[in-house]
Design a protein around this motif. Sequence first.
Motif, PDB file in Angstrom:
ATOM      1  N   ILE A   1      44.986  43.071  43.751  1.00 19.20           N
ATOM      2  CA  ILE A   1      45.341  43.260  42.474  1.00 19.20           C
ATOM      3  C   ILE A   1      44.150  42.421  41.602  1.00 19.20           C
ATOM      4  CG2 ILE A   1      46.895  42.439  40.576  1.00 19.20           C
ATOM      5  CD1 ILE A   1      48.962  43.934  42.511  1.00 19.20           C
ATOM      6  N   ALA A   2      43.907  41.054  42.147  1.00 20.06           N
ATOM      7  CA  ALA A   2      42.940  40.181  41.505  1.00 20.06           C
ATOM      8  C   ALA A   2      41.527  40.696  41.757  1.00 20.06           C
ATOM      9  CB  ALA A   2      42.582  38.896  42.429  1.00 20.06           C
ATOM     10  N   GLU A   3      41.196  41.494  42.784  1.00 24.29           N
ATOM     11  CA  GLU A   3      39.809  42.052  42.902  1.00 24.29           C
ATOM     12  C   GLU A   3      39.692  43.184  41.877  1.00 24.29           C
ATOM     13  OE1 GLU A   3      38.304  41.652  47.327  1.00 24.29           O
ATOM     14  OE2 GLU A   3      40.012  43.224  46.954  1.00 24.29           O
ATOM     15  N   ASN A   4      40.968  44.015  41.533  1.00 28.89           N
ATOM     16  CA  ASN A   4      40.647  45.032  40.500  1.00 28.89           C
ATOM     17  C   ASN A   4      40.847  44.408  38.936  1.00 28.89           C
ATOM     18  OD1 ASN A   4      40.467  47.398  42.259  1.00 28.89           O
ATOM     19  ND2 ASN A   4      42.724  47.116  42.687  1.00 28.89           N
ATOM     20  N   CYS A   5      41.360  43.390  38.929  1.00 27.95           N
ATOM     21  CA  CYS A   5      41.498  42.623  37.504  1.00 27.95           C
ATOM     22  C   CYS A   5      39.996  42.292  37.365  1.00 27.95           C
ATOM     23  CB  CYS A   5      42.415  41.535  37.628  1.00 27.95           C
ATOM     24  SG  CYS A   5      44.343  42.056  37.573  1.00 27.95           S
ATOM     25  N   ALA A   6      39.313  41.827  38.242  1.00 30.25           N
ATOM     26  CA  ALA A   6      38.017  41.137  38.078  1.00 30.25           C
ATOM     27  C   ALA A   6      37.145  42.163  37.784  1.00 30.25           C
ATOM     28  CB  ALA A   6      37.434  40.298  39.127  1.00 30.25           C
ATOM     29  N   TYR A   7      37.221  43.444  38.441  1.00 33.02           N
ATOM     30  CA  TYR A   7      36.376  44.557  38.021  1.00 33.02           C
ATOM     31  C   TYR A   7      36.786  45.173  36.726  1.00 33.02           C
ATOM     32  CZ  TYR A   7      34.110  48.979  38.343  1.00 33.02           C
ATOM     33  OH  TYR A   7      33.405  50.129  38.184  1.00 33.02           O
ATOM     34  N   ALA A   8      38.056  45.284  36.449  1.00 33.65           N
ATOM     35  CA  ALA A   8      38.350  45.690  35.077  1.00 33.65           C
ATOM     36  C   ALA A   8      37.641  45.185  34.060  1.00 33.65           C
ATOM     37  CB  ALA A   8      39.764  45.728  35.038  1.00 33.65           C
ATOM     38  N   LEU A   9      37.634  43.581  34.156  1.00 35.65           N
ATOM     39  CA  LEU A   9      37.010  43.043  33.020  1.00 35.65           C
ATOM     40  C   LEU A   9      35.354  43.291  33.004  1.00 35.65           C
ATOM     41  CD1 LEU A   9      38.767  39.228  33.610  1.00 35.65           C
ATOM     42  CD2 LEU A   9      38.963  40.976  31.683  1.00 35.65           C
ATOM     43  N   ARG A  10      34.737  43.449  34.108  1.00 37.85           N
ATOM     44  CA  ARG A  10      33.456  43.751  34.197  1.00 37.85           C
ATOM     45  C   ARG A  10      33.178  45.017  33.411  1.00 37.85           C
ATOM     46  NH1 ARG A  10      33.694  41.727  39.612  1.00 37.85           N
ATOM     47  NH2 ARG A  10      33.791  43.934  40.418  1.00 37.85           N
ATOM     48  N   VAL A  11      34.155  45.914  33.377  1.00 45.11           N
ATOM     49  CA  VAL A  11      33.914  47.381  32.591  1.00 45.11           C
ATOM     50  C   VAL A  11      34.635  47.327  31.487  1.00 45.11           C
ATOM     51  CG1 VAL A  11      33.488  48.551  34.797  1.00 45.11           C
ATOM     52  CG2 VAL A  11      35.931  48.454  34.137  1.00 45.11           C
ATOM     53  N   HIS A  12      34.792  46.106  30.880  1.00 47.48           N
ATOM     54  CA  HIS A  12      35.464  45.928  29.498  1.00 47.48           C
ATOM     55  C   HIS A  12      36.818  46.865  29.505  1.00 47.48           C
ATOM     56  CE1 HIS A  12      31.629  44.326  28.656  1.00 47.48           C
ATOM     57  NE2 HIS A  12      31.060  45.482  29.029  1.00 47.48           N
ATOM     58  N   LYS A  13      37.591  46.558  30.540  1.00 44.44           N
ATOM     59  CA  LYS A  13      39.038  47.132  30.590  1.00 44.44           C
ATOM     60  C   LYS A  13      39.967  45.745  30.262  1.00 44.44           C
ATOM     61  CE  LYS A  13      38.452  51.526  30.844  1.00 44.44           C
ATOM     62  NZ  LYS A  13      38.536  52.463  30.235  1.00 44.44           N
ATOM     63  N   LYS A  14      41.064  45.661  29.497  1.00 40.98           N
ATOM     64  CA  LYS A  14      42.070  44.664  29.404  1.00 40.98           C
ATOM     65  C   LYS A  14      42.919  44.661  30.522  1.00 40.98           C
ATOM     66  CE  LYS A  14      40.963  44.460  24.457  1.00 40.98           C
ATOM     67  NZ  LYS A  14      41.335  44.641  23.195  1.00 40.98           N
ATOM     68  N   PHE A  15      43.413  45.587  31.047  1.00 38.77           N
ATOM     69  CA  PHE A  15      44.574  46.058  31.919  1.00 38.77           C
ATOM     70  C   PHE A  15      44.290  46.708  33.096  1.00 38.77           C
ATOM     71  CE2 PHE A  15      46.027  45.437  27.408  1.00 38.77           C
ATOM     72  CZ  PHE A  15      46.923  44.416  27.765  1.00 38.77           C
ATOM     73  N   ILE A  16      45.104  46.650  34.461  1.00 42.21           N
ATOM     74  CA  ILE A  16      44.834  47.699  35.246  1.00 42.21           C
ATOM     75  C   ILE A  16      46.231  48.248  35.429  1.00 42.21           C
ATOM     76  CG2 ILE A  16      43.121  46.373  36.630  1.00 42.21           C
ATOM     77  CD1 ILE A  16      44.991  45.541  38.670  1.00 42.21           C
ATOM     78  N   LEU A  17      46.231  49.707  36.013  1.00 42.84           N
ATOM     79  CA  LEU A  17      47.594  50.200  36.323  1.00 42.84           C
ATOM     80  C   LEU A  17      47.655  50.313  37.783  1.00 42.84           C
ATOM     81  CD1 LEU A  17      50.079  52.000  35.093  1.00 42.84           C
ATOM     82  CD2 LEU A  17      48.739  53.714  35.353  1.00 42.84           C
ATOM     83  N   VAL A  18      48.727  49.833  38.354  1.00 42.77           N
ATOM     84  CA  VAL A  18      48.778  50.067  39.744  1.00 42.77           C
ATOM     85  C   VAL A  18      50.242  50.494  40.084  1.00 42.77           C
ATOM     86  CG1 VAL A  18      47.293  48.156  40.293  1.00 42.77           C
ATOM     87  CG2 VAL A  18      49.822  47.881  40.077  1.00 42.77           C
ATOM     88  N   GLY A  19      50.345  51.067  41.305  1.00 42.31           N
ATOM     89  CA  GLY A  19      51.607  51.725  41.894  1.00 42.31           C
ATOM     90  C   GLY A  19      52.578  50.607  42.602  1.00 42.31           C
TER      91      GLY A  19
END
Length: 81
Positions: free
Chosen positions: A52-70
Amino acid sequence: MEKQPLYLYDAKSTAQVGPVESTGLDVYFPDHVAGWTDVLDCREEPYTEQSIAENCAYALRVHKKFILVGASQIAQESPAI
């Protein structure tokens, strides 16, 4: 994609914002979230293979504020009690 509870995480703080409602393919975000414009969908590969931390870091790089996970992604990171 299997039906499972969905959760939203703040990409900056990596804190869980809370569960989100979904019906079929529709996901209903809280009012402060501007839909898919703000959200990186991390329910499929390669995101499911990352933390989740890696996905959050990537989300910031692509200008997203949130991630959605199952729920299964959260379970993978939580130690068994």
